[in-house]
Design a protein around this motif. Structure first.
Motif, short mmCIF file in Angstrom:
data_model
loop_
_atom_site.label_atom_id
_atom_site.label_comp_id
_atom_site.label_asym_id
_atom_site.label_seq_id
_atom_site.Cartn_x
_atom_site.Cartn_y
_atom_site.Cartn_z
N ASP A 193 4.40 20.07 6.39
CA ASP A 193 3.78 18.81 6.01
C ASP A 193 4.44 18.38 4.70
N THR A 194 5.40 17.45 4.78
CA THR A 194 6.20 17.12 3.58
C THR A 194 5.39 16.39 2.51
N GLY A 195 4.26 15.77 2.91
CA GLY A 195 3.41 15.11 1.91
C GLY A 195 2.96 16.08 0.83
N MET A 243 4.68 18.33 -0.56
CA MET A 243 5.73 18.49 -1.57
C MET A 243 5.68 17.34 -2.58
N TYR A 244 5.43 16.10 -2.08
CA TYR A 244 5.29 14.96 -3.01
C TYR A 244 4.04 15.15 -3.87
N ARG A 245 2.99 15.70 -3.26
CA ARG A 245 1.76 15.96 -4.01
C ARG A 245 1.99 17.04 -5.07
N ALA A 246 2.77 18.07 -4.72
CA ALA A 246 3.04 19.17 -5.65
C ALA A 246 3.79 18.66 -6.89
N VAL A 282 0.55 9.63 -6.43
CA VAL A 282 1.58 10.17 -5.53
C VAL A 282 2.47 9.08 -4.92
N SER A 283 1.93 7.91 -4.64
CA SER A 283 2.78 6.86 -4.05
C SER A 283 3.83 6.40 -5.05
N ARG A 284 3.44 6.32 -6.33
CA ARG A 284 4.38 5.89 -7.38
C ARG A 284 5.52 6.92 -7.49
N ILE A 285 5.16 8.19 -7.51
CA ILE A 285 6.17 9.24 -7.70
C ILE A 285 7.06 9.37 -6.47
N SER A 286 6.47 9.16 -5.29
CA SER A 286 7.30 9.30 -4.08
C SER A 286 8.20 8.08 -3.87
N ALA A 287 8.04 7.05 -4.69
CA ALA A 287 8.95 5.90 -4.59
C ALA A 287 10.21 6.09 -5.43
N VAL A 297 13.56 11.63 -6.95
CA VAL A 297 12.55 12.60 -6.48
C VAL A 297 12.75 12.82 -4.98
N ARG A 298 12.98 11.73 -4.25
CA ARG A 298 13.16 11.84 -2.79
C ARG A 298 14.41 12.67 -2.47
N THR A 299 15.50 12.40 -3.18
CA THR A 299 16.75 13.13 -2.91
C THR A 299 16.51 14.64 -3.08
N GLY A 309 5.75 13.50 8.02
CA GLY A 309 5.91 12.75 6.77
C GLY A 309 5.96 11.26 6.99
N ARG A 310 6.82 10.60 6.20
CA ARG A 310 6.97 9.14 6.31
C ARG A 310 8.39 8.74 6.71
N ASP A 311 9.36 9.62 6.37
CA ASP A 311 10.78 9.29 6.54
C ASP A 311 11.51 10.39 7.30
N ILE A 312 10.77 11.17 8.08
CA ILE A 312 11.42 12.31 8.74
C ILE A 312 12.37 11.82 9.84
N ALA A 352 -4.03 0.40 0.42
CA ALA A 352 -3.22 0.22 -0.79
C ALA A 352 -2.03 1.18 -0.74
N ARG A 353 -2.29 2.43 -0.31
CA ARG A 353 -1.22 3.44 -0.27
C ARG A 353 -0.19 3.08 0.81
N ASP A 354 -0.66 2.62 1.98
CA ASP A 354 0.26 2.22 3.06
C ASP A 354 1.19 1.10 2.58
N GLN A 399 2.11 0.39 -0.50
CA GLN A 399 3.12 0.92 -1.43
C GLN A 399 4.18 1.72 -0.67
N ASP A 400 3.75 2.55 0.29
CA ASP A 400 4.69 3.42 1.02
C ASP A 400 5.63 2.61 1.91
N SER A 401 5.14 1.49 2.46
CA SER A 401 6.01 0.75 3.39
C SER A 401 6.82 -0.34 2.70
N GLN A 402 6.46 -0.66 1.45
CA GLN A 402 7.22 -1.72 0.77
C GLN A 402 8.21 -1.19 -0.25
N ARG A 403 8.24 0.15 -0.45
CA ARG A 403 9.17 0.69 -1.46
C ARG A 403 10.61 0.53 -0.98
N ALA A 404 11.54 0.48 -1.96
CA ALA A 404 12.95 0.27 -1.60
C ALA A 404 13.55 1.52 -0.97
O1 DC Z 1 0.93 12.60 3.95
P1 DC Z 1 0.27 12.55 2.55
O2 DC Z 1 -0.85 11.58 2.47
O3 DC Z 1 -0.13 13.90 2.05
O4 DC Z 1 1.44 12.03 1.60
C1 DC Z 1 1.24 11.83 0.22
C2 DC Z 1 2.20 10.76 -0.29
O5 DC Z 1 3.52 11.24 -0.24
C3 DC Z 1 2.18 9.43 0.47
O6 DC Z 1 1.57 8.42 -0.29
C4 DC Z 1 3.61 9.08 0.71
C5 DC Z 1 4.42 10.25 0.22
N1 DC Z 1 5.29 10.82 1.24
C6 DC Z 1 6.55 10.29 1.35
O7 DC Z 1 6.87 9.33 0.65
N2 DC Z 1 7.44 10.83 2.23
C7 DC Z 1 7.08 11.86 3.00
N3 DC Z 1 7.99 12.40 3.84
C8 DC Z 1 5.78 12.41 2.93
C9 DC Z 1 4.88 11.85 2.03
#
Ligand code: DC
Length: 223
Positions: free
Chosen positions: A34-36, A38-41, A99-104, A108-110, A129-132, A179-181, A183-188
């Motif tokens: 569950d890659t989320g 890792m962003y939370r960590a 977490v949405s701010r940091i995962s943008a 951090v993503r790289t 995840g979101r980008d698997i 709100a989180r969706d 941010q997650d779907s509009q990030r560059a």
């Molecule tokens: O799946 P989750 O709710 O635990 O994810 C937490 C945050 O991490 C979510 O706001 C988006 C980000 N995330 C991401 O950008 N890419 C991923 N592969 C997994 C999670």
């Protein structure tokens, strides 16, 4: 036909990726990530170390040097960060809010994508995840994108968090999820979206087992 060894599961918050992915992986004998988590960590460490959330360079360095070890079991995941068990803190409201701010942050993503690919190289895997399907495992054997209405997702998350699905608490959870969706779907950088070759599964009204069965059929058809 090639044998299936990589399965990507993406979708918005509370769409069921984790429970579905975990059950599917145990049925197939695959590892699950569950890659989320890792962003939370990384978010938790940034908060603990008072790293400014606006400092992309510092957050990137932090993500690269933070050691994250995740052990998944049928009962849930255990997460060690720099050898400390942080499992109980990853859903704290402070982490949820940042977490949405940091995962943008692209850096951090790289850093985290590199760690995720390392884990995938270790053997057959279901990764959520979101980008698997679009980035991390862009050549995954099977890609699934789970959809569910915001209302259904808020109900599931409300039940999971506080054991209630009364209108008021579901309304508050729904606002947070939307709100989180957004941010997650509009990030560059690697926004949330289905890969072109993803199987989209609408899960409203379906049980976890029914969703898993649909994916298992896709696996059987490829194997
Ligand atoms: O799946 P989750 O709710 O635990 O994810 C937490 C945050 O991490 C979510 O706001 C988006 C980000 N995330 C991401 O950008 N890419 C991923 N592969 C997994 C999670």
């Amino acid at each position: 036909m090639p044998k299936v060894s990589t399965i990507a599961i993406d979708g918005p918050a509370a769409s069921g990726k984790t429970v579905v992915g975990r059950l599917l992986s145990s049925q197939l004998g695959f590892q699950f990530l569950d890659t989320g988590l890792m962003y939370r960590a990384v978010t938790l460490v940034a908060i603990q170390q008072s790293t400014p959330l606006s400092n992309d360079a510092a957050l990137t360095t932090l993500a690269a040097k933070t050691q994250i070890a995740i052990t998944d079991t049928p009962d849930g995941a255990r997460v060690l960060v720099n050898n400390h068990d942080v499992t109980g803190s990853l859903r704290d409201p402070e982490v949820e809010a940042a977490v949405s701010r940091i995962s943008a942050v692209a850096g951090v993503r790289t850093a985290l994508v590199a760690k995720q690919r390392e884990m995938a190289a270790a053997g057959s895997i279901v990764m959520a995840g979101r980008d698997i399907g679009t980035v991390v495992l862009a050549d995954a054997d099977i890609k699934v994108y789970l959809e569910a209405s915001a209302e259904e997702r808020a109900k599931r998350r409300g039940l999971e968090k506080s054991g209630t699905d009364d209108k008021e608490s579901v309304g508050a959870v729904q606002k947070d999820l939307e709100a989180r969706d957004k941010q997650d779907s509009q990030r560059a950088s690697s926004p949330l979206r289905p890969a072109d070759d993803a199987h989209i599964i609408q899960t409203d009204g379906l049980s976890i087992e029914q969703v898993v069965a649909k994916i298992a059929q896709l696996v059987a058809a490829r194997s």
